[in-house]
Scaffold this active site. Structure first.
Site, short mmCIF file in Angstrom:
data_model
loop_
_atom_site.label_atom_id
_atom_site.label_comp_id
_atom_site.label_asym_id
_atom_site.label_seq_id
_atom_site.Cartn_x
_atom_site.Cartn_y
_atom_site.Cartn_z
N LYS A 46 0.85 -1.20 0.00
CA LYS A 46 0.00 0.00 0.00
C LYS A 46 0.88 1.25 0.00
O LYS A 46 2.09 1.17 0.25
CB LYS A 46 -0.93 0.00 1.21
CG LYS A 46 -0.22 0.03 2.55
CD LYS A 46 -1.21 -0.01 3.69
CE LYS A 46 -0.48 0.01 5.04
NZ LYS A 46 -1.40 0.02 6.18
N ARG A 141 -10.24 0.47 15.08
CA ARG A 141 -10.21 1.08 13.75
C ARG A 141 -11.32 0.48 12.91
O ARG A 141 -12.40 1.05 12.79
CB ARG A 141 -8.82 0.90 13.12
CG ARG A 141 -8.63 1.68 11.83
CD ARG A 141 -7.17 1.77 11.43
NE ARG A 141 -6.56 0.46 11.16
CZ ARG A 141 -5.28 0.31 10.80
NH1 ARG A 141 -4.48 1.38 10.67
NH2 ARG A 141 -4.78 -0.88 10.59
N HIS A 171 -5.47 -6.56 13.82
CA HIS A 171 -4.25 -5.76 13.69
C HIS A 171 -3.78 -5.28 15.06
O HIS A 171 -4.58 -4.78 15.86
CB HIS A 171 -4.52 -4.55 12.78
CG HIS A 171 -3.27 -3.85 12.34
ND1 HIS A 171 -2.42 -4.37 11.41
CD2 HIS A 171 -2.73 -2.66 12.72
CE1 HIS A 171 -1.42 -3.55 11.21
NE2 HIS A 171 -1.56 -2.49 12.00
N ARG A 226 1.68 -10.41 7.67
CA ARG A 226 1.64 -9.24 6.79
C ARG A 226 2.91 -8.43 6.99
O ARG A 226 3.06 -7.70 7.97
CB ARG A 226 0.39 -8.41 7.09
CG ARG A 226 -0.90 -9.24 7.06
CD ARG A 226 -2.15 -8.41 7.24
NE ARG A 226 -2.20 -7.63 8.46
CZ ARG A 226 -2.62 -8.08 9.64
NH1 ARG A 226 -3.02 -9.36 9.76
NH2 ARG A 226 -2.66 -7.29 10.69
N TYR A 271 13.89 31.85 2.59
CA TYR A 271 12.71 32.60 2.99
C TYR A 271 12.75 32.99 4.47
O TYR A 271 13.08 32.17 5.34
CB TYR A 271 11.45 31.78 2.74
CG TYR A 271 11.12 31.58 1.28
CD1 TYR A 271 10.74 32.65 0.48
CD2 TYR A 271 11.18 30.32 0.69
CE1 TYR A 271 10.42 32.48 -0.86
CE2 TYR A 271 10.86 30.13 -0.64
CZ TYR A 271 10.48 31.21 -1.41
OH TYR A 271 10.17 31.03 -2.74
N CYS A 318 12.89 25.16 0.61
CA CYS A 318 11.94 25.74 -0.34
C CYS A 318 11.14 24.63 -1.03
O CYS A 318 11.38 23.44 -0.80
CB CYS A 318 12.68 26.56 -1.40
SG CYS A 318 13.86 27.74 -0.71
N ASP A 320 11.26 23.75 -4.17
CA ASP A 320 12.05 23.02 -5.17
C ASP A 320 13.54 23.00 -4.89
O ASP A 320 14.29 22.34 -5.62
CB ASP A 320 11.85 23.66 -6.55
CG ASP A 320 10.38 23.88 -6.87
OD1 ASP A 320 9.62 22.90 -6.79
OD2 ASP A 320 10.00 25.03 -7.16
#
Length: 380
Positions: A46, A141, A171, A226, A271, A318, A320
Site C-alpha cells: 500500500k 479502527r 491488527h 503481513r 525565505y 523551499c 524546489d
C-alpha cells in the site's frame, strides 16, 4: 546511447530515488526464515509500496509471496493493470459502488459489517464472492466486535449464498513497543473470538494477526503474516529486538548541487532569513525541496551527505530547492550528488534519523516520497 542509459541520465539529472532490489530480496529472505513452516507471507505494498513503487516491488516478489496487501481499490486495480496475478487483498473498506470492479479484477475486499457483505453478494450475482473479514481486538479502527455480537454477525454473513470467507485478520496496536502487555491481550482476544466462531461452526479460512512488529516479536504467526515496513529495510520502532532480523535499507534519496557560492558573514539565507551566516560561508544550492518530499521541518536541523561528509541544511527548505553549508567540504562543486537518505562512503543518513528530526516516523517519511516528479531508479 541506449534507451536505458538515456533514461538513467534523465532520472539522475535532478532529484531521484534509488531502489535496491537486492536489499529487498535480502529482507524478504530474512523474514521468511523467521516464519514457522507452512506460514504464508503477504507483502504489504500500500501507499505505493511505502514510496518504493508498488508495481515494481510486486513484480519482484510475485513468485515469492502468496498475497499483496493494499489500502484501496485504486491501488489494487493498478497492480492488476501492471500484470500482477497474485491474490490482492484490500486491507481497508471499499465503497459498495466498486464491488463489481473488484469482482471483475479478482480482488479480495475486507468486510466488517453484514450490510456490506449483502451488497457484495448482490454485486456478484451468480459468481463466487471471496472476502476477508476484519475483527477489532483492540485497534479500534475497523472490524467486527470481538464478542458474541460480532460472532453472531459473522455467522449470519457466512450463510450468504456465494460468499466465500478466504480469511480473517486483526491488527496489533502496540506490538512495536517493548511492553507487550497490550499485544499479548490482543492475541488472547483473537484466540477467544476464533473459538466463538468455531463453536458456531463458521469456516473462516486463513488466520492473520501479525504485522511487521508482531512477526518479529510475538508467537502469533497463524497462517498468514503481513510484512510491511521490514520488507523495505526499516524496523517498526526503536523498541523492537533488531537482532532478530538483519535488514538492509532498500531506498536512497538523492539530488544534485546546482550552484555553489560564497557569501559574507551576516547574509540571510532562504525565505524569512531565519538563518543568517555567522562567518563567510560557502553555500551549495540543491535541486530538492518539500515538493520532492524533503520535510520542511528539517529546515536548520537536518543534514545531507556530500563526498561522504555531513553538510547542514541552512535556512528554510523551499518548494524546489534547499541550501546547505559546504564551507568545510571544499571539494563540492556543481553537479555533485547529495544524499538525503542513504549512504555515501562510510557515512549514512537513515529514514529513522530524518523522521526523528522532523518529529514523525519513518513510515511517513517513506510514504511522502511517492511523487510524480520524483523518479525511481531500480538497481540490480
Amino acid at each position: 546511447m541506449s534507451v536505458i542509459l538515456m533514461e538513467q541520465q534523465w532520472i539522475k539529472a535532478r532529484t531521484w530515488l534509488e531502489i535496491d532490489r537486492t536489499a529487498l530480496l535480502h529482507n524478504h529472505k530474512q523474514i521468511g526464515e523467521l516464519l514457522p513452516e507452512g506460514v504464508d507471507m503477504m507483502a504489504v505494498v500500500k501507499a505505493d509500496a511505502y514510496g518504493h513503487g508498488a508495481a515494481a516491488v510486486a513484480e519482484l516478489l510475485s513468485d515469492r509471496v502468496s498475497y499483496f496487501g493494499v489500502a484501496s481499490a485504486y491501488e489494487a486495480i493498478e497492480l492488476r493493470r501492471s500484470g500482477i496475478e497474485n491474490e490482492i487483498l484490500i486491507l481497508g473498506g471499499t465503497d459498495a459502488s466498486l464491488y463489481a470492479e473488484l469482482l471483475e479484477y479478482g480482488i479480495i475486499p475486507t468486510l466488517f459489517d453484514v450490510e456490506a457483505a449483502e451488497q457484495y453478494v448482490l454485486a456478484a450475482g451468480d459468481r463466487e464472492a471471496p472476502c476477508f473479514l476484519a475483527v477489532d481486538t483492540g485497534m479500534s479502527r475497523i472490524g467486527f466486535s470481538d464478542d458474541e455480537a460480532g460472532a453472531e454477525a459473522i455467522a449470519s454473513l457466512a450463510a450468504l449464498p456465494g460468499l466465500r470467507i478466504v480469511g480473517i485478520f486483526s491488527h496489533f496496536a502496540r506490538a512495536d513497543e517493548q511492553d507487550k502487555t497490550s499485544a499479548l491481550a490482543q492475541i488472547e482476544r483473537f484466540r477467544r473470538f476464533l473459538a466463538l466462531l468455531d463453536a458456531k461452526k463458521v469456516t473462516y479460512g486463513l488466520r492473520s494477526l501479525c504485522n511487521s512488529a508482531g512477526l518479529m516479536e510475538l508467537d502469533a504467526a497463524y497462517d498468514l503474516v503481513r510484512a510491511g515496513i521490514i520488507l523495505y529495510g526499516l524496523y517498526p520502532s526503536s523498541e523492537v529486538e533488531r537482532e532478530r532480523l538483519d535488514l538492509h535499507p532498500v531506498l536512497s534519496f538523492r539530488t544534485r548541487v546546482e550552484l555553489v557560492k560564497t557569501v559574507p558573514a551576516g547574509t540571510g539565507v532562504s525565505y524569512g532569513h531565519i538563518a543568517v551566516t555567522e562567518r563567510e560561508t560557502r553555500l551549495a544550492t540543491l535541486c530538492a525541496g518539500y515538493a520532492d518530499g524533503v520535510p520542511r521541518l528539517l529546515s536548520g536541523v537536518g543534514c545531507v551527505l556530500l563526498h561522504g561528509k555531513r553538510a547542514p541544511i541552512v535556512g528554510r527548505i523551499c518548494m524546489d530547492q534547499m541550501m546547505v553549508d559546504v564551507t568545510d567540504i571544499p571539494e563540492v562543486q556543481v553537479g555533485d550528488v547529495a544524499t538525503l537518505i542513504g549512504s555515501d562512503g562510510e557515512a549514512m543518513i537513515t529514514a529513522d534519523e530524518v523522521a526523528e528530526q522532523a518529529g514523525t516516523i519513518s513510515y511517513e517519511i517513506l510514504c511522502s516520497l511517492s511523487r510524480p516528479r520524483l523518479p525511481r531508479l531500480y538497481l540490480p
